[in-house]
Design a protein around this motif. Structure first.
Motif, PDB file in Angstrom:
ATOM      1  N   ILE A 147     -62.692  37.126 -32.069  1.00  0.00           N
ATOM      2  CA  ILE A 147     -61.904  37.035 -33.056  1.00  0.00           C
ATOM      3  C   ILE A 147     -61.241  37.835 -33.901  1.00  0.00           C
ATOM      4  O   ILE A 147     -59.968  38.300 -33.449  1.00  0.00           O
ATOM      5  CB  ILE A 147     -62.055  36.017 -34.275  1.00  0.00           C
ATOM      6  CG1 ILE A 147     -62.157  33.835 -32.923  1.00  0.00           C
ATOM      7  CG2 ILE A 147     -61.377  35.277 -34.996  1.00  0.00           C
ATOM      8  CD1 ILE A 147     -63.002  33.049 -33.902  1.00  0.00           C
ATOM      9  N   GLY A 148     -61.972  38.545 -34.148  1.00  0.00           N
ATOM     10  CA  GLY A 148     -61.349  40.130 -34.869  1.00  0.00           C
ATOM     11  C   GLY A 148     -61.028  41.074 -33.969  1.00  0.00           C
ATOM     12  O   GLY A 148     -59.804  41.871 -34.786  1.00  0.00           O
ATOM     13  N   ALA A 149     -61.854  41.362 -32.552  1.00  0.00           N
ATOM     14  CA  ALA A 149     -60.496  42.098 -30.989  1.00  0.00           C
ATOM     15  C   ALA A 149     -59.025  41.347 -31.377  1.00  0.00           C
ATOM     16  O   ALA A 149     -58.190  42.196 -31.810  1.00  0.00           O
ATOM     17  CB  ALA A 149     -60.861  41.565 -30.368  1.00  0.00           C
ATOM     18  N   GLY A 150     -59.052  40.249 -31.471  1.00  0.00           N
ATOM     19  CA  GLY A 150     -57.760  39.644 -31.613  1.00  0.00           C
ATOM     20  C   GLY A 150     -56.656  39.570 -32.828  1.00  0.00           C
ATOM     21  O   GLY A 150     -55.220  40.469 -32.224  1.00  0.00           O
ATOM     22  N   VAL A 151     -57.269  39.623 -33.885  1.00  0.00           N
ATOM     23  CA  VAL A 151     -56.104  39.803 -35.099  1.00  0.00           C
ATOM     24  C   VAL A 151     -56.390  41.184 -35.206  1.00  0.00           C
ATOM     25  O   VAL A 151     -54.975  41.795 -35.115  1.00  0.00           O
ATOM     26  CB  VAL A 151     -57.592  39.487 -36.481  1.00  0.00           C
ATOM     27  CG1 VAL A 151     -56.282  40.174 -37.422  1.00  0.00           C
ATOM     28  CG2 VAL A 151     -57.214  38.195 -36.256  1.00  0.00           C
ATOM     29  N   VAL A 152     -56.678  41.915 -34.960  1.00  0.00           N
ATOM     30  CA  VAL A 152     -56.414  43.625 -34.650  1.00  0.00           C
ATOM     31  C   VAL A 152     -55.549  44.736 -33.488  1.00  0.00           C
ATOM     32  O   VAL A 152     -54.589  45.029 -34.106  1.00  0.00           O
ATOM     33  CB  VAL A 152     -57.999  44.969 -34.580  1.00  0.00           C
ATOM     34  CG1 VAL A 152     -57.622  46.319 -34.501  1.00  0.00           C
ATOM     35  CG2 VAL A 152     -58.769  44.160 -35.631  1.00  0.00           C
ATOM     36  N   TYR A 193     -53.300  42.248 -32.060  1.00  0.00           N
ATOM     37  CA  TYR A 193     -52.034  41.377 -33.125  1.00  0.00           C
ATOM     38  C   TYR A 193     -51.472  41.671 -33.906  1.00  0.00           C
ATOM     39  O   TYR A 193     -50.808  42.966 -33.687  1.00  0.00           O
ATOM     40  CB  TYR A 193     -52.355  40.147 -33.274  1.00  0.00           C
ATOM     41  CG  TYR A 193     -51.150  39.259 -33.925  1.00  0.00           C
ATOM     42  CD1 TYR A 193     -50.409  39.374 -33.565  1.00  0.00           C
ATOM     43  CD2 TYR A 193     -50.503  39.386 -35.229  1.00  0.00           C
ATOM     44  CE1 TYR A 193     -48.775  38.171 -33.407  1.00  0.00           C
ATOM     45  CE2 TYR A 193     -49.862  38.919 -35.724  1.00  0.00           C
ATOM     46  CZ  TYR A 193     -48.549  38.227 -34.799  1.00  0.00           C
ATOM     47  OH  TYR A 193     -47.855  38.413 -35.206  1.00  0.00           O
ATOM     48  N   ALA A 194     -52.172  43.030 -35.068  1.00  0.00           N
ATOM     49  CA  ALA A 194     -51.419  43.448 -36.393  1.00  0.00           C
ATOM     50  C   ALA A 194     -50.977  44.925 -34.975  1.00  0.00           C
ATOM     51  O   ALA A 194     -50.195  45.661 -36.210  1.00  0.00           O
ATOM     52  CB  ALA A 194     -52.427  43.981 -36.811  1.00  0.00           C
ATOM     53  N   LEU A 195     -52.030  45.664 -34.075  1.00  0.00           N
ATOM     54  CA  LEU A 195     -51.559  47.243 -33.705  1.00  0.00           C
ATOM     55  C   LEU A 195     -50.184  46.915 -33.053  1.00  0.00           C
ATOM     56  O   LEU A 195     -49.799  47.392 -33.057  1.00  0.00           O
ATOM     57  CB  LEU A 195     -52.471  47.572 -33.020  1.00  0.00           C
ATOM     58  CG  LEU A 195     -53.891  48.006 -33.567  1.00  0.00           C
ATOM     59  CD1 LEU A 195     -55.032  48.127 -32.946  1.00  0.00           C
ATOM     60  CD2 LEU A 195     -53.419  49.225 -34.432  1.00  0.00           C
ATOM     61  N   GLY A 196     -50.370  46.046 -32.638  1.00  0.00           N
ATOM     62  CA  GLY A 196     -48.736  45.072 -31.933  1.00  0.00           C
ATOM     63  C   GLY A 196     -47.564  45.008 -32.183  1.00  0.00           C
ATOM     64  O   GLY A 196     -46.568  45.476 -32.133  1.00  0.00           O
ATOM     65  N   VAL A 197     -48.112  44.498 -33.283  1.00  0.00           N
ATOM     66  CA  VAL A 197     -46.014  44.067 -34.560  1.00  0.00           C
ATOM     67  C   VAL A 197     -45.783  45.476 -34.947  1.00  0.00           C
ATOM     68  O   VAL A 197     -45.271  45.664 -35.170  1.00  0.00           O
ATOM     69  CB  VAL A 197     -46.700  43.437 -35.483  1.00  0.00           C
ATOM     70  CG1 VAL A 197     -45.813  43.274 -37.149  1.00  0.00           C
ATOM     71  CG2 VAL A 197     -46.804  41.876 -34.860  1.00  0.00           C
ATOM     72  N   ALA A 198     -47.248  46.389 -35.735  1.00  0.00           N
ATOM     73  CA  ALA A 198     -46.829  47.550 -35.915  1.00  0.00           C
ATOM     74  C   ALA A 198     -46.034  48.434 -35.298  1.00  0.00           C
ATOM     75  O   ALA A 198     -45.626  49.102 -34.985  1.00  0.00           O
ATOM     76  CB  ALA A 198     -48.258  48.425 -36.669  1.00  0.00           C
TER      77      ALA A 198
END
Length: 128
Positions: free
Chosen positions: A83-88, A90-95
């Motif tokens: 879950i943490g890897a997914g959140v990170v 996602y955040a990197l993809g958005v950035a």
């Protein structure tokens, strides 16, 4: 013009190979042989060390839930990591998407511009 921002395929494969070597190396070299639990977590090792150094020590808190086995605990830890890897990720993809040049810049060739030349206003391209 060369595009240096995209990695070559060999870099990806080299990184995957390095991760595989790092995962298999401790098992292949026999790291932890002779230990009761060779790959136990830091919490368990710290608890045993505190017990050796101060046998009268009493913990301040007790676990809220006692899990039935170590496998369940490992599974929950893996789920938390995923879950943490997914959140990170996602955040990197958005950035990365937000910082792409040209996404909000001037439109490319053939695209209508929003300037006065594209309108039917006087002085536009139809009046020339």
């Amino acid at each position: 013009m060369s595009d240096r921002s995209t990695p070559r395929a060999w870099v990806t494969w080299a990184l995957l190979a390095a991760v595989a070597v790092l995962a298999v190396l401790p098992l292949a070299t026999g790291a932890g042989e002779g230990m009761e639990e060779p790959f136990s977590g830091a919490d368990g090792q710290a608890e045993s060390l505190v017990g050796e150094l101060n046998p009268d020590y009493e913990p301040w808190m007790a676990p809220l839930v006692e899990l039935p086995s170590g496998e369940v605990e490992s599974g929950l830890f893996a789920l938390q990591a995923a879950i943490g890897a997914g959140v990170v990720g996602y955040a990197l993809g958005v950035a990365r998407t937000r910082s792409r040049p040209g996404d909000r810049a001037a439109p490319g060739p053939g695209a209508p511009s929003a300037g006065p030349e594209a309108s039917d206003a006087p002085g536009g391209p139809r009046d020339r």
